[in-house]
Design an enzyme around this catalytic site. Structure first.
Site, PDB file in Angstrom:
ATOM      1  N   ARG A  68      -9.328  25.522   4.277  1.00  0.00           N
ATOM      2  CA  ARG A  68      -8.503  24.327   4.496  1.00  0.00           C
ATOM      3  C   ARG A  68      -9.397  23.087   4.524  1.00  0.00           C
ATOM      4  O   ARG A  68      -9.056  22.032   4.027  1.00  0.00           O
ATOM      5  CB  ARG A  68      -7.695  24.453   5.798  1.00  0.00           C
ATOM      6  CG  ARG A  68      -7.024  23.146   6.192  1.00  0.00           C
ATOM      7  CD  ARG A  68      -5.878  23.294   7.210  1.00  0.00           C
ATOM      8  NE  ARG A  68      -6.079  24.275   8.237  1.00  0.00           N
ATOM      9  CZ  ARG A  68      -6.928  24.171   9.259  1.00  0.00           C
ATOM     10  NH1 ARG A  68      -7.686  23.086   9.396  1.00  0.00           N
ATOM     11  NH2 ARG A  68      -7.023  25.135  10.148  1.00  0.00           N
ATOM     12  N   TYR A 121      10.537   7.434  -7.312  1.00  0.00           N
ATOM     13  CA  TYR A 121      11.016   8.816  -7.304  1.00  0.00           C
ATOM     14  C   TYR A 121      11.900   9.027  -6.060  1.00  0.00           C
ATOM     15  O   TYR A 121      11.531   8.627  -4.953  1.00  0.00           O
ATOM     16  CB  TYR A 121       9.811   9.776  -7.303  1.00  0.00           C
ATOM     17  CG  TYR A 121      10.186  11.203  -6.991  1.00  0.00           C
ATOM     18  CD1 TYR A 121      11.187  11.850  -7.720  1.00  0.00           C
ATOM     19  CD2 TYR A 121       9.562  11.901  -5.963  1.00  0.00           C
ATOM     20  CE1 TYR A 121      11.552  13.154  -7.418  1.00  0.00           C
ATOM     21  CE2 TYR A 121       9.918  13.211  -5.668  1.00  0.00           C
ATOM     22  CZ  TYR A 121      10.918  13.826  -6.395  1.00  0.00           C
ATOM     23  OH  TYR A 121      11.286  15.112  -6.108  1.00  0.00           O
ATOM     24  N   ASP A 193       1.574   4.702  -7.329  1.00  0.00           N
ATOM     25  CA  ASP A 193       1.890   6.053  -7.780  1.00  0.00           C
ATOM     26  C   ASP A 193       1.772   6.019  -9.309  1.00  0.00           C
ATOM     27  O   ASP A 193       2.609   5.445  -9.993  1.00  0.00           O
ATOM     28  CB  ASP A 193       3.306   6.441  -7.323  1.00  0.00           C
ATOM     29  CG  ASP A 193       3.641   7.881  -7.692  1.00  0.00           C
ATOM     30  OD1 ASP A 193       3.104   8.373  -8.697  1.00  0.00           O
ATOM     31  OD2 ASP A 193       4.461   8.485  -6.984  1.00  0.00           O
ATOM     32  N   LYS A 218       2.720  17.009 -12.711  1.00  0.00           N
ATOM     33  CA  LYS A 218       3.238  16.419 -13.941  1.00  0.00           C
ATOM     34  C   LYS A 218       2.162  16.407 -15.033  1.00  0.00           C
ATOM     35  O   LYS A 218       1.648  17.456 -15.370  1.00  0.00           O
ATOM     36  CB  LYS A 218       3.775  15.020 -13.619  1.00  0.00           C
ATOM     37  CG  LYS A 218       4.704  14.992 -12.394  1.00  0.00           C
ATOM     38  CD  LYS A 218       5.918  15.846 -12.616  1.00  0.00           C
ATOM     39  CE  LYS A 218       6.946  15.911 -11.504  1.00  0.00           C
ATOM     40  NZ  LYS A 218       6.573  16.073 -10.145  1.00  0.00           N
TER      41      LYS A 218
HETATM   42  O1  P1T Z   1       6.992  17.147  -6.784  1.00  0.00           O
HETATM   43  P1  P1T Z   1       5.729  16.646  -6.167  1.00  0.00           P
HETATM   44  O2  P1T Z   1       4.494  17.229  -6.743  1.00  0.00           O
HETATM   45  O3  P1T Z   1       5.739  16.701  -4.661  1.00  0.00           O
HETATM   46  O4  P1T Z   1       5.610  15.076  -6.545  1.00  0.00           O
HETATM   47  C1  P1T Z   1       6.487  14.113  -6.064  1.00  0.00           C
HETATM   48  C2  P1T Z   1       6.525  12.948  -6.993  1.00  0.00           C
HETATM   49  C3  P1T Z   1       5.790  11.812  -6.685  1.00  0.00           C
HETATM   50  N1  P1T Z   1       5.782  10.736  -7.494  1.00  0.00           N
HETATM   51  C4  P1T Z   1       6.479  10.721  -8.646  1.00  0.00           C
HETATM   52  C5  P1T Z   1       6.453   9.497  -9.514  1.00  0.00           C
HETATM   53  C6  P1T Z   1       7.245  11.833  -9.021  1.00  0.00           C
HETATM   54  O5  P1T Z   1       7.925  11.778 -10.179  1.00  0.00           O
HETATM   55  C7  P1T Z   1       7.277  12.976  -8.174  1.00  0.00           C
HETATM   56  C8  P1T Z   1       8.098  14.168  -8.505  1.00  0.00           C
HETATM   57  N2  P1T Z   1       9.106  13.928  -9.443  1.00  0.00           N
HETATM   58  C9  P1T Z   1       9.985  14.865  -9.909  1.00  0.00           C
HETATM   59  C10 P1T Z   1      10.052  16.131  -9.489  1.00  0.00           C
HETATM   60  C11 P1T Z   1      10.934  14.351 -10.931  1.00  0.00           C
HETATM   61  O6  P1T Z   1      11.591  15.149 -11.633  1.00  0.00           O
HETATM   62  O7  P1T Z   1      11.037  13.134 -11.069  1.00  0.00           O
END
Ligand code: P1T
Length: 403
Positions: A68, A121, A193, A218
């Site tokens: 961790r 998001y 972001d 992503k």
């Molecule tokens: O899903 P996660 O890895 O926790 O990420 C969150 C997140 C943060 N910032 C942006 C710009 C994002 O698009 C996302 C996650 N978005 C999706 C799952 C979506 O389909 O838009």
């Protein structure tokens, strides 16, 4: 033979983020220099061990004590993440939202105020309003396309400005340089972001932001097979605070996922070039289709902030949103008619995805708020994959014919 081996060691050990300049080279080499004094693996091993043995009670043998706190595979990923964003430091987390949570809990306290772009998001807004507000944090949403809206919302207790650009799902662009300047003047932090642009097309730290954050789920991983998050930054003091909280909170990525993300990064440059090439063709196809009302893609000249996008990004990425003319019922029919595209949340993988923000990714935002931002019932978002462009367009065309 021994001399040759030693020479090689020296050569490979000289590879570091500092000595490599070009994106693709760093994306392939940083964090994975073969250790020829051990087995010489060309790819970093997946260190699954949760704990590390030591000889002396008070001294971990190679700096590792418990996974961790730190892990060799995660270290390799963090080095690579820093290198591709031209940042001094990076930290990897179990998800994008975990990265956001650790960032805010580390840097803010009860009573602090955050100004956030109103188009974010849906999960980020849910985290802010349904979780973090309970701990006495305050969030104000503004249309950050107009920099003066950010400035007007600053209060005595404002500590952070949180932006996405391009935004999810409406591909709005805000001026990172101008907003960072305002933040600096008021001693606030700017968080970008950067998930939609990826580090290949946009470097917020170079434009003056303090922190660049990603859902590595992503583009960075790019194969829809791991959930992860990352924070990249240059400030050592903030890095140490975040590193402390990464361990104290425990939202770390797994070594297996770290390995996948490291592998994904190796082709990030190639993938992003193809995502963008395909997306441009799709955006033009949609814009010229009689059943399409509006296309949102910052690479189109018709995008109201195309010039700003061109100035601060080196490419427009592969995300497009669009509205069709005939309402929710027909939008649903379209979504259920695609064959090559998967009707699924998420984005940035090699495969093309399509989704409906109002009913899927942004359903947690109240309808009136969604409508205020511009997320209509006819809006659909596509993540253009790297398949053959003719197949992608043929699939969209046949689905539009069903509407
Ligand atoms: O899903 P996660 O890895 O926790 O990420 C969150 C997140 C943060 N910032 C942006 C710009 C994002 O698009 C996302 C996650 N978005 C999706 C799952 C979506 O389909 O838009």
């Amino acid at each position: 033979m021994r001399v040759f081996a030693r020479e090689k060691i020296r050569k490979t050990n000289s590879l570091s983020a500092k000595s490599l300049h070009e994106f693709s080279t760093k994306a392939i080499h940083v964090g994975e220099e073969p250790d020829l004094s051990n087995s010489g693996d060309v790819t970093i091993p997946i260190h699954m061990s949760s704990t590390f043995a030591r000889k002396e009670v008070t001294k971990p043998s190679k700096g590792y004590e418990y996974s961790r706190t730190s892990n060799p595979t995660r270290d390799a990923l963090e080095k690579r993440l820093a290198a591709i964003e031209d940042a001094k430091f990076a930290l990897a987390f179990s998800s994008g939202l975990a990265a956001e949570t650790v960032l805010i809990l580390s840097l803010l306290k009860k009573g602090d105020h955050v100004i956030a772009f109103d188009d974010l998001y849906g999960g980020s807004r849910r985290l802010f309003n349904k979780v973090l507000e309970k701990f006495g944090l305050e969030f104000t949403y503004v249309d950050a396309r107009e920099t003066k809206n950010v400035e007007k919302s600053i209060k005595k207790n404002t500590r952070m400005i949180w932006i996405e650009t391009p935004t999810n799902p409406l591909m709005k662009i805000c001026d990172i340089r101008a907003i960072s300047k305002i933040a600096k003047r008021h001693r606030m932090l700017t968080v970008v972001d950067n998930t939609f642009a990826s580090p290949y097309f946009q470097k917020p730290l170079k434009l003056g932001a303090d922190i660049s954050l990603h859902s590595t789920t992503k583009y960075i991983n790019g194969h829809a097979d791991s959930i992860g998050g990352a924070i990249m930054l240059n400030d050592k003091e903030i890095y140490e605070l975040l590193k402390f909280h990464q361990n104290a909170i425990g939202a770390v990525s797994s070594p297996f996922n770290d390995f996948l993300v490291i592998r994904g990064i190796e082709t990030l440059a190639l993938r992003m070039e193809r995502h963008e090439k395909n997306a441009k063709a799709v955006a033009e196809f949609l814009e010229s289709h009689r059943k399409v009302k509006k296309v949102y893609y910052s690479g189109l000249k018709s995008h109201p902030q195309h010039k700003l996008a061109k100035r601060q990004m080196s490419g427009f990425s592969g995300m497009i949103s669009f509205e069709i003319k005939r309402g929710l019922k027909e939008a649903k029919r379209f979504l259920e008619s695609v064959k090559l595209f998967s009707l699924a949340e998420s984005l940035g993988g090699v495969e093309s995805l399509i989704e409906h923000p109002a009913l899927m990714t942004h359903a947690s935002i109240p309808k009136n708020e969604r409508e205020k931002i511009g997320i209509s019932d006819e809006l659909m978002r596509i993540s253009v994959g790297i398949e053959d462009i003719d197949d992608i367009i043929a699939d969209l065309r046949q689905a539009l014919n069903k509407v």
